[in-house]
Design a protein around this motif. Structure first.
Motif, PDB file in Angstrom:
ATOM      1  N   LEU A 110       1.577   6.499   5.375  1.00  0.00           N
ATOM      2  CA  LEU A 110       3.092   6.256   5.500  1.00  0.00           C
ATOM      3  C   LEU A 110       3.720   6.588   4.175  1.00  0.00           C
ATOM      4  N   ALA A 111       2.962   7.008   3.184  1.00  0.00           N
ATOM      5  CA  ALA A 111       3.531   7.315   1.366  1.00  0.00           C
ATOM      6  C   ALA A 111       3.640   8.887   1.946  1.00  0.00           C
ATOM      7  N   GLN A 112       2.563   9.585   2.627  1.00  0.00           N
ATOM      8  CA  GLN A 112       2.516  11.297   2.074  1.00  0.00           C
ATOM      9  C   GLN A 112       3.313  11.365   3.760  1.00  0.00           C
ATOM     10  N   LYS A 113       4.031  10.638   4.482  1.00  0.00           N
ATOM     11  CA  LYS A 113       5.144  11.147   5.352  1.00  0.00           C
ATOM     12  C   LYS A 113       6.191  11.058   4.144  1.00  0.00           C
ATOM     13  N   VAL A 114       6.376  10.028   3.665  1.00  0.00           N
ATOM     14  CA  VAL A 114       7.697   9.972   2.931  1.00  0.00           C
ATOM     15  C   VAL A 114       7.944  11.036   1.885  1.00  0.00           C
ATOM     16  N   ALA A 115       7.089  11.230   1.698  1.00  0.00           N
ATOM     17  CA  ALA A 115       6.350  12.420   0.518  1.00  0.00           C
ATOM     18  C   ALA A 115       6.452  14.172   1.344  1.00  0.00           C
ATOM     19  N   GLY A 116       6.177  13.967   2.789  1.00  0.00           N
ATOM     20  CA  GLY A 116       6.584  15.047   3.298  1.00  0.00           C
ATOM     21  C   GLY A 116       5.498  16.207   3.003  1.00  0.00           C
ATOM     22  N   VAL A 117       4.107  14.929   3.607  1.00  0.00           N
ATOM     23  CA  VAL A 117       2.840  15.444   3.319  1.00  0.00           C
ATOM     24  C   VAL A 117       1.922  15.695   4.775  1.00  0.00           C
ATOM     25  N   THR A 118       1.379  16.917   5.249  1.00  0.00           N
ATOM     26  CA  THR A 118       1.446  16.462   7.317  1.00  0.00           C
ATOM     27  C   THR A 118       0.290  15.676   6.680  1.00  0.00           C
ATOM     28  N   VAL A 119       0.094  14.747   7.730  1.00  0.00           N
ATOM     29  CA  VAL A 119      -0.813  13.999   8.174  1.00  0.00           C
ATOM     30  C   VAL A 119      -1.709  14.231   9.285  1.00  0.00           C
ATOM     31  N   PRO A 120      -3.156  13.566   9.422  1.00  0.00           N
ATOM     32  CA  PRO A 120      -4.232  14.315  10.626  1.00  0.00           C
ATOM     33  C   PRO A 120      -2.923  13.367  12.037  1.00  0.00           C
ATOM     34  N   ASN A 121      -3.841  14.543  13.312  1.00  0.00           N
ATOM     35  CA  ASN A 121      -2.682  14.876  14.272  1.00  0.00           C
ATOM     36  C   ASN A 121      -3.362  14.254  15.133  1.00  0.00           C
ATOM     37  N   SER A 156       0.616  -1.618   0.539  1.00  0.00           N
ATOM     38  CA  SER A 156       0.101   0.363   0.201  1.00  0.00           C
ATOM     39  C   SER A 156       1.031   0.941  -0.081  1.00  0.00           C
ATOM     40  N   THR A 157       1.274   1.520   0.638  1.00  0.00           N
ATOM     41  CA  THR A 157       2.537   2.512   0.986  1.00  0.00           C
ATOM     42  C   THR A 157       3.520   2.512  -0.463  1.00  0.00           C
ATOM     43  N   ALA A 158       3.727   1.634  -1.131  1.00  0.00           N
ATOM     44  CA  ALA A 158       4.168   1.452  -2.380  1.00  0.00           C
ATOM     45  C   ALA A 158       3.604   2.328  -4.115  1.00  0.00           C
ATOM     46  N   LEU A 159       2.483   1.210  -3.812  1.00  0.00           N
ATOM     47  CA  LEU A 159       0.867   1.806  -4.114  1.00  0.00           C
ATOM     48  C   LEU A 159       0.461   3.656  -4.002  1.00  0.00           C
ATOM     49  N   HIS A 160       0.727   4.540  -3.462  1.00  0.00           N
ATOM     50  CA  HIS A 160       0.228   5.153  -3.040  1.00  0.00           C
ATOM     51  C   HIS A 160       1.279   5.771  -3.304  1.00  0.00           C
ATOM     52  N   LEU A 161       2.120   5.675  -2.724  1.00  0.00           N
ATOM     53  CA  LEU A 161       4.166   6.777  -2.654  1.00  0.00           C
ATOM     54  C   LEU A 161       4.257   6.648  -4.714  1.00  0.00           C
ATOM     55  N   ALA A 162       3.966   5.531  -5.417  1.00  0.00           N
ATOM     56  CA  ALA A 162       3.563   6.111  -7.051  1.00  0.00           C
ATOM     57  C   ALA A 162       2.322   6.374  -7.007  1.00  0.00           C
ATOM     58  N   GLY A 195      -5.415  -5.545  10.805  1.00  0.00           N
ATOM     59  CA  GLY A 195      -4.421  -4.572  10.196  1.00  0.00           C
ATOM     60  C   GLY A 195      -5.029  -5.787   8.514  1.00  0.00           C
ATOM     61  N   VAL A 196      -6.012  -5.710   8.318  1.00  0.00           N
ATOM     62  CA  VAL A 196      -6.312  -6.831   6.311  1.00  0.00           C
ATOM     63  C   VAL A 196      -6.861  -4.771   6.343  1.00  0.00           C
ATOM     64  N   SER A 197      -7.747  -4.633   6.823  1.00  0.00           N
ATOM     65  CA  SER A 197      -7.912  -3.218   6.298  1.00  0.00           C
ATOM     66  C   SER A 197      -6.986  -1.922   6.793  1.00  0.00           C
ATOM     67  N   PHE A 198      -7.040  -1.717   8.040  1.00  0.00           N
ATOM     68  CA  PHE A 198      -6.234  -0.507   8.086  1.00  0.00           C
ATOM     69  C   PHE A 198      -4.823  -0.200   8.276  1.00  0.00           C
ATOM     70  N   SER A 199      -4.172  -1.707   7.585  1.00  0.00           N
ATOM     71  CA  SER A 199      -3.067  -1.405   7.061  1.00  0.00           C
ATOM     72  C   SER A 199      -3.120  -0.507   5.607  1.00  0.00           C
ATOM     73  N   VAL A 200      -3.820  -1.224   4.926  1.00  0.00           N
ATOM     74  CA  VAL A 200      -3.870  -0.456   3.944  1.00  0.00           C
ATOM     75  C   VAL A 200      -3.538   1.400   4.001  1.00  0.00           C
ATOM     76  N   GLN A 201      -4.874   1.847   5.080  1.00  0.00           N
ATOM     77  CA  GLN A 201      -4.527   3.127   5.525  1.00  0.00           C
ATOM     78  C   GLN A 201      -3.374   3.908   5.535  1.00  0.00           C
ATOM     79  N   ALA A 202      -2.710   2.600   7.004  1.00  0.00           N
ATOM     80  CA  ALA A 202      -1.354   3.009   7.497  1.00  0.00           C
ATOM     81  C   ALA A 202       0.287   3.180   6.017  1.00  0.00           C
ATOM     82  N   GLY A 203      -0.668   1.792   5.001  1.00  0.00           N
ATOM     83  CA  GLY A 203       0.293   2.496   3.725  1.00  0.00           C
ATOM     84  C   GLY A 203       0.311   3.262   3.474  1.00  0.00           C
ATOM     85  N   LYS A 204      -0.861   4.538   3.284  1.00  0.00           N
ATOM     86  CA  LYS A 204      -1.672   5.544   2.766  1.00  0.00           C
ATOM     87  C   LYS A 204      -0.647   6.532   3.159  1.00  0.00           C
TER      88      LYS A 204
END
Ligand SMILES: Cc1cc2nc3c(=O)[nH]c(=O)nc-3n(C[C@H](O)[C@H](O)[C@H](O)COP(=O)(O)OP(=O)(O)OC[C@H]3O[C@@H](n4cnc5c(N)ncnc54)[C@H](O)[C@@H]3O)c2cc1C
Length: 454
Positions: free
Chosen positions: A408-419, A54-60, A397-406
């Motif tokens: 994570l991708a934002q964090k890696v890209a430097g986008v702010t995530v919810p507080n 999910s991280t890889a997919l959302h990063l791309a 984690g079947v569903s939430f890991s996908v949200q976590a990956g999304k």
């Protein structure tokens, strides 16, 4: 079996466990094979389970960053290919009531929104054409004692009031008449929106979407070491590079994502050291039930089902009328394959459905869950924002890991995530970490007493 609490490395290119999922999923999609040269990349992701994919997919897709995924074995070889396939609007084990008292209502609602978003993202990815055998919607929580029904009804009342969640209350008679005649169930609540899927097919679907978006996936590529190297360009400016050693190539990356969850080897990386407890969950899949057996149990539903025990049992009827039944497994990897654990599950299943006295199981396997100290998953990073992780789903984690990956991708890209604490605080370190197993054993003893007598 590999034991993440004791082993400093995991096997490479191991086959899938002989699970029902691996048997019915068909042919796996092709990956990019073992890494066989040194490479330099922007982002390296360790682990090709749901989190890594999910991280890889959302990063791309969302940030135009084409990551390289490094997987020791094969896609979804860990928990993502072994789980029960329950898609639920939840992760971790912390009840909403205690989130509310610890962090207040706004944070509790924020976390609930993230859980909902996880299910929505999974559904929308499935809708892109992932063939993963989704079953009818419905998640039933059964009270294993009359008293537990009261506590289930209180949970339902809170969730209805707070989130307007659509929850049905079901008496024992209604349950037996309309869903299944589980002898151990004293009533239930039913959420309309959980559902079952084939988890391995789901992961393969994510893999294909990620590859289509430009992600490279090297299976049979275990990361043996991962550390940081600093190069001082000028006296003021220093640049860091992450160095990842694999058997046949070294990866230099600007950023690294650790997506190894319950399969993280002992001492793998200082950022996650002693921050989780790997716990085995065991699953059996029975022979297909005959029409007479189905009728004897009035097993009408294909909803996903979990009970209220401290040491929970979970089950569902699969598309070919087999029953998947799961619960706790051995404590150590060494004992994981002992048939005692599968036989115990079969015996419990038969106490729920005495008409299935002659039923056997055709498949049995187990896998590592990742428990966190505060019962919540965390998506976090080091100070330099160069190493990131998401883990600690506590068996959900079947569903939430996908949200976590999304996220994570934002964090890696430097986008702010919810507080929210799940995104803004690290996993806590277990006190007396070498004694985690002793604590687990103690909890199992307490759970047995509580489930039987309290
Ligand atoms: C038996 C069982 C039943 C479950 N049932 C459910 C359920 O019904 N519903 C639910 O919501 N959750 C369930 N879960 C939990 C859920 O499966 C996990 O939360 C989820 O799959 C975690 O995904 P992940 O990608 O983070 O980790 P994983 O899928 O475990 O992936 C980690 C990957 O990292 C790889 N890896 C580790 N170290 C390295 C290294 N050094 N180098 C390269 N690769 C490495 C591993 O090989 C593995 O493939 C269950 C788990 C188990 C074990």
């Amino acid at each position: 079996m590999y034991d993440p609490l004791l082993d400093e490395s995991l096997a490479s290119n191991a086959p899938y466990p002989s699970s029902y999922w691996a048997d019915v999923a068909g042919v796996p999609p092709k990956d990019d094979g073992q890494l066989n040269k040194d490479i330099t990349v922007d982002v390296a992701i360790i682990g090709a389970g749901y989190t890594g994919l999910s991280t890889a997919l959302h990063l791309a897709r969302d940030h135009g960053i084409k990551a390289t995924v490094l997987e020791a074995n094969r896609t979804a070889w860990g928990a993502s290919g072994r789980n029960a396939g329950f898609i639920l609007k939840s992760s971790g084990r912390k009840p909403y009531a205690s989130m509310q008292s610890q962090w207040g209502e706004e944070v509790m609602r924020g976390i609930y929104q993230e859980m909902c978003a996880g299910v929505d993202t999974v559904k929308s990815l499935i809708a892109e054409g992932i063939d993963c055998d989704p079953q009818e919607s419905g998640y039933i929580r059964v009270a294993h004692k009359p008293d537990m029904l009261k506590s289930l009804l209180a949970t339902a009342a809170l969730q209805k009031k707070m989130f307007g969640y659509d929850i049905q209350e079901i008496t024992r008679e209604q349950l037996h008449q309309n869903y299944m005649a589980d002898n151990n169930a004293y009533g239930a609540i039913r959420y309309q929106d959980g559902f079952g899927i084939n988890p391995l097919k789901l992961a393969w679907g994510y893999q294909k979407l990620a590859q289509k978006a430009g992600v490279t996936i090297h299976c049979d590529t275990s990361v043996e070491k991962c550390y940081q190297e600093s190069s001082h360009k000028t006296t003021q400016q220093s640049q860091t590079t992450q160095i990842l050693h694999t058997p046949s190539g070294i990866v230099k990356a600007k950023k690294v994502v650790i997506a190894t969850n319950g399969y993280s080897a002992k001492n793998f990386h200082p950022l996650i050291k002693s921050k989780s407890l790997p716990v085995l969950s065991q699953i059996i899949v029975t022979q297909p039930l005959t029409p007479a057996q189905l009728a004897a149990c009035n097993f009408l539903t294909s909803n996903v089902i979990m009970d209220t025990r401290a040491l929970k049992y979970y089950y569902r009827k699969l598309p070919d009328n087999r029953i998947l039944f799961g619960g706790r497994g051995a404590i150590t990897g060494k004992n994981a394959a002992d048939p005692y654990y599968a036989n115990r599950l079969l015996a419990v299943l038969k106490t729920s459905f005495p008409a299935l006295g002659s039923l056997r199981y055709d498949y049995a396997w187990s896998g590592w869950l990742c428990m966190s100290l505060d019962d919540m998953p965390h998506v976090y990073q080091n100070e330099q924002q160069s190493v990131f992780y998401a883990m600690g789903y506590c068996g959900s984690g079947v569903s939430f890991s996908v949200q976590a990956g999304k996220r994570l991708a934002q964090k890696v890209a430097g986008v702010t995530v919810p507080n929210l604490p799940i995104y803004q605080t690290p996993l806590a370190t277990f006190p007396f970490a070498p004694l985690r197993r002793v604590g687990q054993w103690g909890y199992f003893q307490y759970g047995k007493i509580k489930d039987r007598w309290l």
